[in-house]
Design an enzyme around this catalytic site. Structure first.
Site, PDB file in Angstrom:
ATOM      1  N   GLY C  72       9.262   0.333  -0.538  1.00 54.82           N
ATOM      2  CA  GLY C  72      10.723   0.288  -0.119  1.00 54.82           C
ATOM      3  C   GLY C  72      11.365  -0.794  -0.285  1.00 54.82           C
ATOM      4  CB  SER C  73      10.944  -4.347   0.913  1.00 54.50           C
ATOM      5  OG  SER C  73      10.818  -3.842   2.237  1.00 54.50           O
ATOM      6  CG  ASN C 152      15.493   2.449   9.205  1.00 48.99           C
ATOM      7  OD1 ASN C 152      16.774   2.434   8.792  1.00 48.99           O
ATOM      8  ND2 ASN C 152      14.968   1.262   9.608  1.00 48.99           N
ATOM      9  CD  GLN C 180      12.460   6.180   7.932  1.00 46.52           C
ATOM     10  OE1 GLN C 180      11.876   7.240   8.019  1.00 46.52           O
ATOM     11  NE2 GLN C 180      11.992   4.946   7.860  1.00 46.52           N
ATOM     12  CB  SER C 200       8.237   3.371   0.942  1.00 44.67           C
ATOM     13  OG  SER C 200       7.449   2.376   1.115  1.00 44.67           O
ATOM     14  CG  HIS C 202       4.330   2.741   3.932  1.00 41.86           C
ATOM     15  ND1 HIS C 202       4.591   2.774   5.339  1.00 41.86           N
ATOM     16  CD2 HIS C 202       4.868   2.086   3.533  1.00 41.86           C
ATOM     17  CE1 HIS C 202       5.748   1.979   5.445  1.00 41.86           C
ATOM     18  NE2 HIS C 202       5.943   1.605   4.215  1.00 41.86           N
ATOM     19  CB  THR C 238      -2.423  -5.309 -13.133  1.00 40.56           C
ATOM     20  OG1 THR C 238      -2.622  -6.379 -14.212  1.00 40.56           O
ATOM     21  CG2 THR C 238      -3.382  -4.204 -13.537  1.00 40.56           C
ATOM     22  CB  CYS C 327      10.581  -4.864   9.831  1.00 40.90           C
ATOM     23  SG  CYS C 327      11.944  -4.011   9.570  1.00 40.90           S
TER      24      CYS C 327
HETATM   25  C1  PLP Z   1      -2.956 -15.892 -15.696  1.00 42.68           C
HETATM   26  C2  PLP Z   1      -2.692 -14.558 -15.106  1.00 42.68           C
HETATM   27  N1  PLP Z   1      -1.391 -14.598 -14.560  1.00 42.68           N
HETATM   28  C3  PLP Z   1      -0.813 -13.660 -13.765  1.00 42.68           C
HETATM   29  C4  PLP Z   1      -1.286 -12.342 -14.145  1.00 42.68           C
HETATM   30  C5  PLP Z   1      -0.678 -11.244 -13.363  1.00 42.68           C
HETATM   31  O1  PLP Z   1      -1.273 -10.551 -12.175  1.00 42.68           O
HETATM   32  P1  PLP Z   1      -1.133  -9.250 -11.822  1.00 42.68           P
HETATM   33  O2  PLP Z   1      -1.277  -8.224 -13.166  1.00 42.68           O
HETATM   34  O3  PLP Z   1      -1.874  -8.910 -10.795  1.00 42.68           O
HETATM   35  O4  PLP Z   1       0.605  -9.085 -11.536  1.00 42.68           O
HETATM   36  C6  PLP Z   1      -2.547 -12.349 -14.970  1.00 42.68           C
HETATM   37  C7  PLP Z   1      -3.025 -11.164 -15.132  1.00 42.68           C
HETATM   38  O5  PLP Z   1      -2.704  -9.978 -15.491  1.00 42.68           O
HETATM   39  C8  PLP Z   1      -3.006 -13.293 -15.357  1.00 42.68           C
HETATM   40  O6  PLP Z   1      -4.032 -13.361 -16.055  1.00 42.68           O
HETATM   41  C1  PLP Z   2      15.200   3.045   5.337  1.00 46.94           C
HETATM   42  C2  PLP Z   2      14.087   1.907   5.122  1.00 46.94           C
HETATM   43  N1  PLP Z   2      14.192   1.311   3.986  1.00 46.94           N
HETATM   44  C3  PLP Z   2      13.293   0.512   3.630  1.00 46.94           C
HETATM   45  C4  PLP Z   2      12.123   0.245   4.096  1.00 46.94           C
HETATM   46  C5  PLP Z   2      11.241  -0.663   3.492  1.00 46.94           C
HETATM   47  O1  PLP Z   2       9.947  -0.154   3.157  1.00 46.94           O
HETATM   48  P1  PLP Z   2       8.654  -0.930   2.841  1.00 46.94           P
HETATM   49  O2  PLP Z   2       8.395  -1.231   4.208  1.00 46.94           O
HETATM   50  O3  PLP Z   2       7.820   0.150   2.364  1.00 46.94           O
HETATM   51  O4  PLP Z   2       8.798  -1.982   1.989  1.00 46.94           O
HETATM   52  C6  PLP Z   2      11.919   1.109   5.185  1.00 46.94           C
HETATM   53  C7  PLP Z   2      10.755   1.142   5.994  1.00 46.94           C
HETATM   54  O5  PLP Z   2      10.043   0.150   6.399  1.00 46.94           O
HETATM   55  C8  PLP Z   2      12.917   1.822   5.772  1.00 46.94           C
HETATM   56  O6  PLP Z   2      12.796   2.670   6.776  1.00 46.94           O
END
Ligand code: PLP
Ligand code: PLP
Ligand code: FES
Ligand code: FES
Lengths: 388, 142, 388
Positions: C72-73, C152, C180, C200, C202, C238, C327
């Site tokens: 969510g953030s 929230n 929420q 979000s 979770h 990824t 938080c």
């Molecule tokens: C050198 C390098 N930097 C950054 C990334 C990005 O990582 P991710 O896909 O977990 O965001 C990768 C692979 O995808 C990478 O090989």
């Molecule tokens: C209204 C609201 N916005 C944003 C968030 C942020 O979500 P997350 O913690 O998954 O980044 C939350 C909960 O933490 C929330 O209740």
């Protein structure tokens, strides 16, 4: 039975069983939000602390210098934009290289649209930056140098200690994208004078969607994800507890078997490289040989054949490889890395990357050495730009 | 988050209550900050014979007042004055940094109660430290 | 046996078994990088597509309008900064409310430091913004309105359709933080004229560390995480395949039982609210009653007692609740939401939030109604600001 040989470990890895075992309880049993105050949150709080300690111990940082993110790309973006926005009063100049991952390059391009200037250092024919170029590029406006620890396409390991020393001398922050290195080679942020370092869990048998940015104590950095007080107020969002637990376990195991794997993979890598170069004519190894190449990386160009063709032919034979990096797939441009080391468009288009890992055996290498020459021969036979 | 000691004093706060014929009363805190501590002392021959308090605040504020009451009971006024917020926090096996301010409240409440006693006995007032002096890193926007 | 009653579902939820079952194969079996071209990547590619379809169908968007994020953030940050940076040529004014989540508020504050101006709309004593205030705040420099779907902390459901209509009329983008709400109440981005929406995983029995930003087709938005070509080039990294799969499954199940849960939880909520207000004197319900309150949210202030005290006393009795949002824990400041609805600092400090969910039973509610009054009595007895 059809073969199924994965040779794309640089794109992503599976999650190993020990890691998965450690993750599982955090989905349904210890599911609490670690920021909560009640006793039920103790387990998830402790789990995150343990993961942080494990990561810190592997790169020789302090525990408080480890910040969990959603992956290598977020870490790269955070490092580059975060330093830029927090230090724009000091200067607006950033230095990186032409062969960085797109997460670094495109973050830098974003900054160029927003008042910053960026120097993209060239590399030599093996992919190394030159320290002299770096030294000459640093001005009194420079606030950040971001040079990757090792390249994801051609495996070049940059002179990180020397870069760190130079940046320290010049009083400029040094970030390194170590996504391809963490878990696979020794890293010491202290002795290497690294201020910021990116890693990604799924490159060393941990889960996808979780990474780390190491930020040396005292470094001035703006948030990328603002919000709640998680990660000491530096990276908001409810912690991805299973992901973080998995990354911590994965890095610990990787560390414990690192020396063994370096030797084993280097031998397989060199057998594969030598085999291909010997059996197929008009090929070119991209990237350096020896210790300055990632132990698991093979990248070869074949004159007269297109890389994607090879990828699909190998797929039919049960071998999974890539052309350049996975995330650039679907683009028609040849790899910016291969062009930067001076390849012609033609050779750049004709390259494949084979990256080895935990499950790779000598038989796998032998099998590839058996089928690949035939595939090349077949495709070259039908190629208008090929004549023997 | 909290030590066992904190939780123990939070769950079973010692010496809770008021002394209706107290010799000194010290009240500190601010409902805006979510905390008020009111300490009552009974003094005989320069010794704190009895101490009671009421506390509105978080768990560590309650624990701080409880342990502080134990620390000063039976002490001379001079000894009690020297009990700092750090001593209160240490007696609780530590407090989270953000909660150090609760231990400061305990020190301040005791100082105020002692000076209240001294004032009513026409004794010279001792110099109290200010909240901001004690915890510099902590910011109060209220 | 010690009780263990979780009443903090707004902070996070467990991952339900059916979701976990669907996730598991993607860690070790179908672990491929979905951007890879070989056949082995088909499974993970399809899994992501299915998840995207499931999300789209629940909020009535198109599949291509769903972008997966890390929570969510990130979604909130992306929406707000992404719209700001992409549309700064049109204007530099943003409107939000005083009771937003910190992910929105702190993203807005970051923009204020970087050339943007932000209007924070006040709310009434139940937490509702006034449409007139919004209408008056919109200028020809306004590029974005971000108002949360439901709060929230106090459960207030804002007049989203009316806001959407007004924004459409004025030609201003409308983002809503529906973290929420998704999975718990019906949402229709089409009929509600929502341009961007955050969710979000979770918060509806999916995994932590994965979220969604819905971005209506045609909306001009800059990346928050630059890099590879994932998510149509709009969100690099990824893909977190297990997380995305889990979010998709979780939203589908939540949707299927939504009507039933709304009724069940609303009844439990009202029993809990009425019970506390009847049994304990000098209390105040924060947020509205009835249909404009989230079905699972209870937030009550108790005069003369501090919220954290209640949290730990309830913890000792085996009931897990929160004060304000998880938080913000560890901050000495009282909740900005409670202050915004006009509570005194004192009452704001004396509040707790109890949020119900899948495993909450009537017995749980009865138990809380039995122990809470005794706890309040004990703590009030030692409070200097309480006298009967
Ligand atoms: C050198 C390098 N930097 C950054 C990334 C990005 O990582 P991710 O896909 O977990 O965001 C990768 C692979 O995808 C990478 O090989
Ligand atoms: C209204 C609201 N916005 C944003 C968030 C942020 O979500 P997350 O913690 O998954 O980044 C939350 C909960 O933490 C929330 O209740
Ligand atoms: S006095 Fe307000 S927080 Fe310390
Ligand atoms: S009483 Fe204010 S934080 Fe403890």
């Amino acid at each position: 039975m059809k073969k199924s040989i994965y040779m794309d470990y640089a794109a992503t890895t599976f999650v190993r069983q020990e890691v998965l075992d450690e993750i599982l309880p955090y989905f349904k049993d210890y599911y609490s939000n670690p920021s909560s105050l009640y006793s039920f949150a103790e387990d998830s709080k402790k789990a995150i602390k343990l993961a942080r300690q494990r990561v810190a111990s592997v790169i020789n940082s302090k525990e408080e210098e480890i910040y969990f993110t959603s992956g290598g790309s977020e870490s790269d973006n955070w490092a580059i934009k975060g330093i830029a926005f927090a230090n724009k009063d000091k200067g607006n100049h950033i230095i990186t290289s032409q062969i960085e991952h797109h997460a670094v390059l495109n973050a830098a391009k974003f900054l160029e649209k927003n008042g910053f200037t960026v120097t993209y250092l060239p590399v030599d024919s093996d992919g190394f930056i030159k320290l002299e170029d770096l030294r000459n590029a640093i001005t009194d406006k420079t606030i950040l140098v971001s040079i990757m620890f090792a390249n994801n396409e051609i495996g070049t390991i940059e002179p990180i200690s020397e870069i760190g020393k130079l940046c320290k001398e010049k009083g400029v922050y040094f970030h390194t994208d170590a996504v391809q290195v963490v878990g696979h080679l020794p890293i010491d942020v202290e002795s290497m004078n690294i201020d910021l370092l990116s890693m990604s869990g799924h490159k060393f048998y941990g889960p996808k969607g979780v990474g780390v940015l190491y930020v040396k104590k005292g470094v001035k950095i703006e948030n990328l994800i603002h919000g709640g007080a998680q990660e000491k107020g530096k990276r908001a969002s409810t912690e991805n507890v299973p992901g973080i637990v998995g990354l911590g376990k994965a890095i610990e195991i990787a560390q414990s078997e690192q020396n063994f794997e370096i030797k084993r993979l280097t031998a397989l890598r060199d057998k594969l490289i030598d085999g291909i170069l010997n059996k197929v004519s008009n090929t070119k190894l991209n990237g350096p040989t020896g210790n300055l190449r990632l132990p698991n990386n093979v990248n070869i160009s074949f004159l007269g054949v297109e890389g994607e063709t090879l990828l699909f032919d190998l797929d039919d034979a049960g071998v999974f490889v890539s052309t350049g990096s996975a995330c650039a797939s679907g683009s028609l441009e040849p790899s910016h890395v291969l062009l930067s080391i001076g390849l012609s468009h033609e050779l750049a288009h004709g390259s494949i990357r084979l990256t080895l890992g935990l499950n790779t055996t000598e038989e796998d290498v032998d099998y590839v050495l058996e089928i690949l020459p035939k595939i090349i021969e077949k495709r070259r036979a039908m190629s208008p730009i090929w004549s023997e | 988050m909290y030590s066992e000691k904190v939780m123990d004093h939070f769950r079973n706060p010692r010496n809770v209550g008021i002394i209706s014929d107290a010799d000194g009363i010290g009240e500190v805190g601010n409902p805006r900050c979510g905390d008020i501590m009111k300490v009552y002392i009974k003094v005989k021959d320069n010794i704190i014979e009895d101490v009671k308090y009421e506390t509105y605040g978080c768990a560590s504020a309650i624990a701080s007042s409880s342990i502080a009451s134990e620390l000063i009971k039976g002490k001379t006024l001079e000894e009690a004055w020297k009990i700092t917020n750090k001593a209160v926090a240490e007696a609780l096996d530590g407090l989270p940094p953000i909660k150090m301010h609760c231990s400061v409240l305990a020190e301040e409440a005791i100082h105020k109660a002692i000076n209240d006693y001294r004032k009513s006995h026409n004794l010279e007032l001792w110099e109290e430290r200010t909240h901001a002096e004690v915890i510099k890193e902590h910011q109060c926007n209220n």
